[in-house]
Design a protein around this motif. Structure first.
Motif, PDB file in Angstrom:
ATOM      1  N   SER A  28       0.888  -1.237  -0.065  1.00 39.39           N
ATOM      2  CA  SER A  28       0.075   0.019   0.053  1.00 39.39           C
ATOM      3  C   SER A  28       0.863   1.378  -0.157  1.00 39.39           C
ATOM      4  O   SER A  28       2.123   1.236   0.382  1.00 39.39           O
ATOM      5  CB  SER A  28      -0.960  -0.040   1.431  1.00 39.39           C
ATOM      6  N   VAL A  29       0.284   2.252  -0.317  1.00 39.30           N
ATOM      7  CA  VAL A  29       0.846   3.703  -0.059  1.00 39.30           C
ATOM      8  C   VAL A  29      -0.245   4.726   0.367  1.00 39.30           C
ATOM      9  O   VAL A  29      -1.530   4.622  -0.046  1.00 39.30           O
ATOM     10  CB  VAL A  29       1.574   4.067  -1.759  1.00 39.30           C
ATOM     11  N   LEU A  30       0.340   5.351   1.077  1.00 39.02           N
ATOM     12  CA  LEU A  30      -0.554   6.494   1.774  1.00 39.02           C
ATOM     13  C   LEU A  30      -0.402   7.998   1.357  1.00 39.02           C
ATOM     14  O   LEU A  30       0.584   8.424   1.458  1.00 39.02           O
ATOM     15  CB  LEU A  30      -0.451   6.546   3.262  1.00 39.02           C
ATOM     16  N   ALA A  31      -1.395   8.489   0.712  1.00 42.25           N
ATOM     17  CA  ALA A  31      -1.134   9.882   0.105  1.00 42.25           C
ATOM     18  C   ALA A  31      -1.314  10.768   1.223  1.00 42.25           C
ATOM     19  O   ALA A  31      -2.028  10.603   2.436  1.00 42.25           O
ATOM     20  CB  ALA A  31      -2.530  10.096  -0.571  1.00 42.25           C
ATOM     21  N   PRO A  32      -0.317  11.797   1.335  1.00 41.22           N
ATOM     22  CA  PRO A  32      -0.359  12.830   2.400  1.00 41.22           C
ATOM     23  C   PRO A  32      -1.498  13.938   2.239  1.00 41.22           C
ATOM     24  O   PRO A  32      -1.078  15.098   2.349  1.00 41.22           O
ATOM     25  CB  PRO A  32       1.090  13.364   2.445  1.00 41.22           C
ATOM     26  N   SER A  33      -2.784  13.285   2.158  1.00 45.26           N
ATOM     27  CA  SER A  33      -3.804  14.416   2.093  1.00 45.26           C
ATOM     28  C   SER A  33      -4.365  14.836   3.224  1.00 45.26           C
ATOM     29  O   SER A  33      -5.491  15.584   3.021  1.00 45.26           O
ATOM     30  CB  SER A  33      -4.848  13.590   1.213  1.00 45.26           C
ATOM     31  N   GLN A  34      -4.004  14.689   4.414  1.00 42.62           N
ATOM     32  CA  GLN A  34      -4.727  15.143   5.581  1.00 42.62           C
ATOM     33  C   GLN A  34      -5.028  16.674   5.518  1.00 42.62           C
ATOM     34  O   GLN A  34      -6.032  17.185   5.872  1.00 42.62           O
ATOM     35  CB  GLN A  34      -3.902  14.688   6.689  1.00 42.62           C
ATOM     36  N   ASP A  35      -3.892  17.446   5.210  1.00 47.67           N
ATOM     37  CA  ASP A  35      -4.355  19.029   5.134  1.00 47.67           C
ATOM     38  C   ASP A  35      -5.176  19.354   4.336  1.00 47.67           C
ATOM     39  O   ASP A  35      -5.792  20.241   4.586  1.00 47.67           O
ATOM     40  CB  ASP A  35      -2.741  19.753   5.114  1.00 47.67           C
ATOM     41  N   ASP A  36      -5.209  18.701   3.227  1.00 49.22           N
ATOM     42  CA  ASP A  36      -6.072  18.999   1.989  1.00 49.22           C
ATOM     43  C   ASP A  36      -7.506  18.540   2.228  1.00 49.22           C
ATOM     44  O   ASP A  36      -8.540  19.689   1.866  1.00 49.22           O
ATOM     45  CB  ASP A  36      -5.492  18.466   0.506  1.00 49.22           C
ATOM     46  N   LEU A  37      -7.652  17.400   2.766  1.00 52.79           N
ATOM     47  CA  LEU A  37      -8.828  16.779   2.690  1.00 52.79           C
ATOM     48  C   LEU A  37      -9.358  16.414   4.154  1.00 52.79           C
ATOM     49  O   LEU A  37     -10.686  15.990   4.342  1.00 52.79           O
ATOM     50  CB  LEU A  37      -8.767  15.355   1.807  1.00 52.79           C
ATOM     51  N   GLY A  38      -8.563  16.687   5.373  1.00 51.51           N
ATOM     52  CA  GLY A  38      -9.185  16.233   6.445  1.00 51.51           C
ATOM     53  C   GLY A  38      -9.257  14.720   6.659  1.00 51.51           C
ATOM     54  O   GLY A  38      -9.552  14.348   7.736  1.00 51.51           O
ATOM     55  N   LEU A  39      -8.655  13.932   5.788  1.00 55.49           N
ATOM     56  CA  LEU A  39      -8.536  12.783   5.851  1.00 55.49           C
ATOM     57  C   LEU A  39      -7.398  11.936   5.086  1.00 55.49           C
ATOM     58  O   LEU A  39      -6.898  12.638   4.186  1.00 55.49           O
ATOM     59  CB  LEU A  39      -9.824  11.922   5.758  1.00 55.49           C
ATOM     60  N   SER A  40      -7.093  10.586   5.429  1.00 55.46           N
ATOM     61  CA  SER A  40      -5.923  10.021   4.368  1.00 55.46           C
ATOM     62  C   SER A  40      -6.474   9.163   3.485  1.00 55.46           C
ATOM     63  O   SER A  40      -7.595   8.641   3.640  1.00 55.46           O
ATOM     64  CB  SER A  40      -5.125   9.366   5.255  1.00 55.46           C
ATOM     65  N   ILE A  41      -5.908   9.184   2.371  1.00 59.11           N
ATOM     66  CA  ILE A  41      -6.273   8.352   1.328  1.00 59.11           C
ATOM     67  C   ILE A  41      -5.188   7.165   1.119  1.00 59.11           C
ATOM     68  O   ILE A  41      -3.940   7.510   0.838  1.00 59.11           O
ATOM     69  CB  ILE A  41      -6.395   8.862  -0.058  1.00 59.11           C
ATOM     70  N   GLU A  42      -5.698   5.936   1.116  1.00 60.82           N
ATOM     71  CA  GLU A  42      -4.748   4.835   0.897  1.00 60.82           C
ATOM     72  C   GLU A  42      -4.919   3.943  -0.497  1.00 60.82           C
ATOM     73  O   GLU A  42      -6.185   3.972  -0.638  1.00 60.82           O
ATOM     74  CB  GLU A  42      -4.881   3.715   2.206  1.00 60.82           C
ATOM     75  N   PHE A  43      -3.975   3.990  -1.111  1.00 62.13           N
ATOM     76  CA  PHE A  43      -4.135   2.877  -2.534  1.00 62.13           C
ATOM     77  C   PHE A  43      -3.310   1.646  -2.164  1.00 62.13           C
ATOM     78  O   PHE A  43      -2.300   1.761  -1.353  1.00 62.13           O
ATOM     79  CB  PHE A  43      -3.590   3.719  -3.670  1.00 62.13           C
ATOM     80  N   HIS A  44      -3.967   0.446  -2.431  1.00 60.64           N
ATOM     81  CA  HIS A  44      -3.187  -0.890  -2.614  1.00 60.64           C
ATOM     82  C   HIS A  44      -3.479  -1.436  -3.781  1.00 60.64           C
ATOM     83  O   HIS A  44      -4.716  -1.505  -4.362  1.00 60.64           O
ATOM     84  CB  HIS A  44      -3.733  -1.398  -1.000  1.00 60.64           C
ATOM     85  N   ALA A  45      -2.785  -2.353  -3.883  1.00 64.52           N
ATOM     86  CA  ALA A  45      -2.564  -3.317  -4.954  1.00 64.52           C
ATOM     87  C   ALA A  45      -3.974  -4.216  -4.935  1.00 64.52           C
ATOM     88  O   ALA A  45      -4.241  -4.793  -3.830  1.00 64.52           O
ATOM     89  CB  ALA A  45      -1.547  -3.850  -5.239  1.00 64.52           C
ATOM     90  N   MET A  46      -4.866  -4.537  -5.993  1.00 67.43           N
ATOM     91  CA  MET A  46      -5.999  -5.115  -5.807  1.00 67.43           C
ATOM     92  C   MET A  46      -5.703  -6.666  -5.539  1.00 67.43           C
ATOM     93  O   MET A  46      -4.564  -7.209  -6.093  1.00 67.43           O
ATOM     94  CB  MET A  46      -6.846  -4.813  -7.076  1.00 67.43           C
ATOM     95  N   GLN A  47      -6.544  -7.318  -4.743  1.00 65.19           N
ATOM     96  CA  GLN A  47      -6.361  -8.848  -4.173  1.00 65.19           C
ATOM     97  C   GLN A  47      -7.391  -9.576  -4.749  1.00 65.19           C
ATOM     98  O   GLN A  47      -8.452  -9.168  -4.947  1.00 65.19           O
ATOM     99  CB  GLN A  47      -6.328  -8.744  -2.698  1.00 65.19           C
ATOM    100  N   PRO A  48      -6.986 -10.847  -5.160  1.00 61.49           N
ATOM    101  CA  PRO A  48      -8.010 -11.764  -5.303  1.00 61.49           C
ATOM    102  C   PRO A  48      -9.008 -11.753  -4.225  1.00 61.49           C
ATOM    103  O   PRO A  48      -8.902 -11.277  -3.001  1.00 61.49           O
ATOM    104  CB  PRO A  48      -7.237 -13.188  -5.480  1.00 61.49           C
ATOM    105  N   ALA A  49     -10.250 -12.525  -4.452  1.00 65.28           N
ATOM    106  CA  ALA A  49     -11.247 -12.410  -3.455  1.00 65.28           C
ATOM    107  C   ALA A  49     -10.962 -13.094  -2.082  1.00 65.28           C
ATOM    108  O   ALA A  49     -10.384 -14.170  -2.516  1.00 65.28           O
ATOM    109  CB  ALA A  49     -12.614 -12.985  -4.136  1.00 65.28           C
ATOM    110  N   ARG A  50     -11.082 -12.445  -1.076  1.00 63.77           N
ATOM    111  CA  ARG A  50     -10.663 -13.124   0.033  1.00 63.77           C
ATOM    112  C   ARG A  50     -11.552 -12.398   1.344  1.00 63.77           C
ATOM    113  O   ARG A  50     -12.064 -11.373   0.947  1.00 63.77           O
ATOM    114  CB  ARG A  50      -9.194 -12.916   0.416  1.00 63.77           C
TER     115      ARG A  50
END
Length: 323
Positions: free
Chosen positions: A291-313
């Protein structure tokens, strides 16, 4: 779609049965203005933002995903806007700043869930429908007092409801509107932060969402529980030492701390965010894998995390992994 959401009265009946078709649907994200939040989401984070409406001085726009989930962006466009109770409560809690403290569960079994929650003495509202009485596209109910640390509601949609398209019958437009430069395809999890993660876990179990798994998010300094909701996960968190969770609680109180999205190409999403924020970002092992965490807290008041899609689990299968 923006309603005051509310809380549970004490009661002793057994938990309501969780409905298999229930999943996390969307969050309501306020910006400092509608153009500011649109710019951040599009330019810095690489989402495609779709048009909405501005009926009373509060404009909305949409970011829609291939799994049918979305983000609803909100911004005040004139002095003295017309707020519904939910908007007013959000604005008071956010003090006019950016952030999110309302989210929705989606289910095709709204009537059964409504009856179950009433039987447990939750203060649920009547049903509301919109966008107009001639052809309602959505139906929801909320709470008069919030059962969780952030507001919530239950919603479902008519099969042909498409608020961001002029021609709902145009399947090509429907598909393209859900394609994003950053490769985002699905909403995976919503992270709630409060001073008492156990209280949120108990309420979720009572509402029918059990099987919580302990989780620790080192990346934001939080610990708590991962609660599966269909193919998605709701994280009930509290600060764990110094970090972003503690900073968020100190500055703004309980709210949505972050949202996770599965992407088709994590490297592409990472490069987009690094260009947008002009800094290098490390990857880490998160709940959903790399995963990677976008430093968006100051802009949006929350964090946006992106992760590689996983097979169904199972959505909480990675909760034992320290992030």
């Amino acid at each position: 779609m923006l309603l005051c959401v509310g809380a549970a009265r004490a009661a002793t009946p057994p938990p309501a049965p969780a409905v298999p078709l229930t999943r996390l649907d969307h969050i309501l994200l306020w910006g400092r203005g509608i153009d500011q939040v649109t710019s951040v989401m599009a330019v810095k984070l690489g989402f495609q933002v779709r048009p909405g409406r501005d009926p009373g001085g509060v404009a909305n726009r949409y970011i829609r995903f291939a799994d049918s989930s979305f983000i609803e962006l909100l911004g005040i466009t004139r002095p003295n806007p017309t707020f519904d109770p939910g908007m007013k409560e959000d604005q008071q809690a956010l003090k006019g700043g950016p952030g999110s403290r309302s989210f929705g569960f989606r289910s095709s079994s709204l009537d059964a869930i409504h009856r179950s929650l009433q039987a447990l003495h939750y203060a649920v509202t009547p049903f509301f429908a919109g966008p107009d009485s001639a052809k309602p596209g959505w139906r929801l109910f909320a709470f008069d007092r919030a059962p969780l640390s952030s507001n919530t509601f239950f919603i479902d949609y008519a099969a042909d409801y498409a608020p961001d398209q002029f021609d709902p019958g145009n399947t090509a437009d429907h598909r393209v509107s859900r394609e994003h430069p950053n490769g985002a395809r699905e909403l995976s999890s919503i992270w709630l932060v409060s001073g008492d993660a156990e209280a949120d876990r108990r309420q979720l179990e009572r509402m029918g969402f059990g099987h919580a798994v302990p989780v620790k998010l080192t990346a934001v300094g939080a610990k708590g529980f991962c609660v599966p909701v269909g193919p998605t996960a709701l994280l009930a968190l509290q600060p764990d030492g110094a970090g972003l969770a503690a900073k968020t609680m100190a500055e703004g109180g309980p709210r949505i701390l972050g949202v996770s999205f599965g992407v088709s190409d994590l490297g592409r999403a990472q490069r987009w965010v690094e260009r947008g924020y002009e800094r290098a970002l490390p990857t880490y092992r998160g709940l959903w894998g790399e995963s990677v965490l976008a430093p968006s807290q100051d802009d949006l008041g929350l964090s946006i995390e992106f992760h590689a899609m996983q097979p169904a689990r199972s959505p909480c299968a990675g909760a034992a992994v320290s992030q």
